[in-house]
Design a protein around this motif. Structure first.
Motif, short mmCIF file in Angstrom:
data_model
loop_
_atom_site.label_atom_id
_atom_site.label_comp_id
_atom_site.label_asym_id
_atom_site.label_seq_id
_atom_site.Cartn_x
_atom_site.Cartn_y
_atom_site.Cartn_z
N LYS A 147 0.83 -1.20 0.00
CA LYS A 147 0.00 0.00 0.00
C LYS A 147 0.87 1.25 0.00
O LYS A 147 0.57 2.23 -0.69
CB LYS A 147 -0.92 -0.01 1.23
CG LYS A 147 -2.00 1.06 1.22
CD LYS A 147 -3.02 0.81 0.14
CE LYS A 147 -4.16 1.80 0.21
NZ LYS A 147 -5.17 1.61 -0.86
N THR A 148 1.95 1.23 0.77
CA THR A 148 2.85 2.38 0.81
C THR A 148 3.49 2.62 -0.55
O THR A 148 3.62 3.77 -1.00
CB THR A 148 3.93 2.15 1.87
OG1 THR A 148 3.31 1.91 3.15
CG2 THR A 148 4.83 3.36 1.99
N GLU A 198 2.24 1.84 -3.44
CA GLU A 198 1.22 2.38 -4.35
C GLU A 198 1.00 3.87 -4.08
O GLU A 198 0.87 4.66 -5.02
CB GLU A 198 -0.08 1.62 -4.18
CG GLU A 198 -0.02 0.17 -4.67
CD GLU A 198 -1.30 -0.58 -4.38
OE1 GLU A 198 -2.20 0.01 -3.73
OE2 GLU A 198 -1.41 -1.76 -4.80
N ASN A 199 0.97 4.28 -2.81
CA ASN A 199 0.76 5.68 -2.48
C ASN A 199 1.94 6.55 -2.92
O ASN A 199 1.77 7.71 -3.28
CB ASN A 199 0.52 5.85 -0.99
CG ASN A 199 -0.78 5.21 -0.53
OD1 ASN A 199 -1.71 5.05 -1.32
ND2 ASN A 199 -0.85 4.83 0.74
N VAL A 200 3.14 5.97 -2.88
CA VAL A 200 4.32 6.72 -3.31
C VAL A 200 4.36 6.86 -4.82
O VAL A 200 4.78 7.88 -5.36
CB VAL A 200 5.60 6.04 -2.79
CG1 VAL A 200 6.84 6.67 -3.40
CG2 VAL A 200 5.66 6.13 -1.27
N SER A 201 3.91 5.81 -5.52
CA SER A 201 3.98 5.84 -6.99
C SER A 201 2.92 6.76 -7.59
O SER A 201 3.12 7.32 -8.66
CB SER A 201 3.81 4.43 -7.55
OG SER A 201 2.54 3.90 -7.21
N LYS A 202 1.79 6.94 -6.90
CA LYS A 202 0.72 7.79 -7.46
C LYS A 202 1.16 9.25 -7.61
O LYS A 202 0.96 9.85 -8.67
CB LYS A 202 -0.53 7.69 -6.59
CG LYS A 202 -1.28 6.37 -6.76
CD LYS A 202 -2.51 6.34 -5.88
CE LYS A 202 -3.25 5.00 -6.05
NZ LYS A 202 -4.44 4.92 -5.18
#
Length: 323
Positions: A296-297, A299-303
């Motif tokens: 999840k972390t 994914e949040n960094v890549s967005k």
């Protein structure tokens, strides 16, 4: 036949059987019962196939045993971290052998190996040493131009480290819980720094390490820790038959493992086996939570990175309206 084809075939069979059930149920209930038995048999075959497929599951990639969860390579901080873990386990072992930090040392060093807590200490320092060596080796290899961590082969040392790490994690938490619930006696045991180190810090250290490392935990490996417990039970029986005493001159190692009361002790052993199995499932759940948190972390960094890439594009010019 590939697993996907088998699933499609079984699904088609079940759909056909559903159609047959609607026709047959109106005519003969006995045939309906036979159809249900056939469906149950199909589901049993499917469950057995999935179990065999899980048993043939490939071992993890070697790279995950020597890299942190947050990175796909070995940074210098992780190298220092792994050897710090080894130094911590070394301090645990040295303090437990020489009773450093004990308010009332008994100085019976020859009886150090008989306790399950010290078995956990031995496993802990061994896995920490092997882990430090593997990470150091990986850190040197990644400096070679063209090095690909995916090309690493799973050798016997890597398998041993995986086994010891999983067992140590389960044993550390199990020793902490069982000691304070079933062994601790305030009339005999003192809550001193040594006791806290051996029965609290060991599990805290492994829980922290669990969320840092990338080592996988699998449900089907529950028997790893169970085998260590079985060996210890056998050792306790041999020690009792040989007339062994604990540090307080009692004819047992732990009061809950008093073989003068075999029925009660056997029930305790069965409960211990169940506890170890459930504990392994809980640790696997914690490892799954760890994986989800990092996923999840990531994914949040890549967005935001993707949004920044789109923001770099020039905006279309607004046409001027002519009045």
């Amino acid at each position: 036949m590939p697993p996907q084809c088998e699933e499609i075939e079984i699904r088609d069979m079940l759909e056909k059987n559903d159609h047959i059930e609607r026709i047959v149920s109106k005519k003969s209930p006995k045939l309906l019962c036979g159809r249900r038995a056939m469906v149950n048999k199909l589901w049993c075959l499917e469950i057995g196939r999935r179990w065999r497929q899980a048993a043939r599951q490939e071992p993890p990639q070697t790279r995950v045993l020597s890299e942190p969860k947050c990175q796909s390579y070995v940074a210098i901080w992780y190298l220092y971290y792994r050897w710090t873990i080894f130094l911590a386990w070394t301090a645990f072992v040295v303090c437990s052998i020489f009773e450093i930090g004990s308010y009332e040392p008994l100085s019976q060093y020859e009886k150090w190996p008989i306790y399950l807590t010290n078995w956990d200490m031995t496993l802990g320092i061994t896995q920490a040493l092997i882990g430090g060596i593997l990470v150091s080796k990986r850190w040197r290899l990644q400096k070679i131009p063209g090095f690909n961590p995916c090309d690493l082969k799973l050798e016997s040392t890597d398998r041993l480290y995986w086994f010891l790490y999983v067992v140590t994690t389960n044993m550390a938490i199990g020793v902490t819980i069982s000691y304070w619930l079933a062994v601790y006696n305030p009339e005999i045991h003192k809550v001193d720094p040594l006791n806290i180190m051996m029965h609290v810090c060991n599990s805290v250290l492994m829980l922290i390490d669990l969320f840092v490392t990338n080592i996988p935990f699998r449900l089907r490996n529950f028997w790893w820790c169970l085998s260590i417990v079985v060996f210890y039970i056998i050792f306790s029986v041999i020690y009792y038959v040989a007339g062994g005493l604990d540090k307080h001159d009692n004819h047992y190692i732990y009061k809950v493992l008093d073989w003068k009361k075999p029925v009660r002790t056997l029930l305790v052993c069965i409960g211990g086996f169940t506890f170890v199995t459930v504990l392994h499932c809980v640790v696997c759940m914690l490892a799954n939570i760890r994986d989800r948190i990092y996923r999840k972390t990531a994914e949040n960094v890549s967005k935001p990175a993707q949004l920044n890439m789109t923001d770099d594009k020039p905006l279309p010019e607004k046409q001027i309206e002519v009045v």
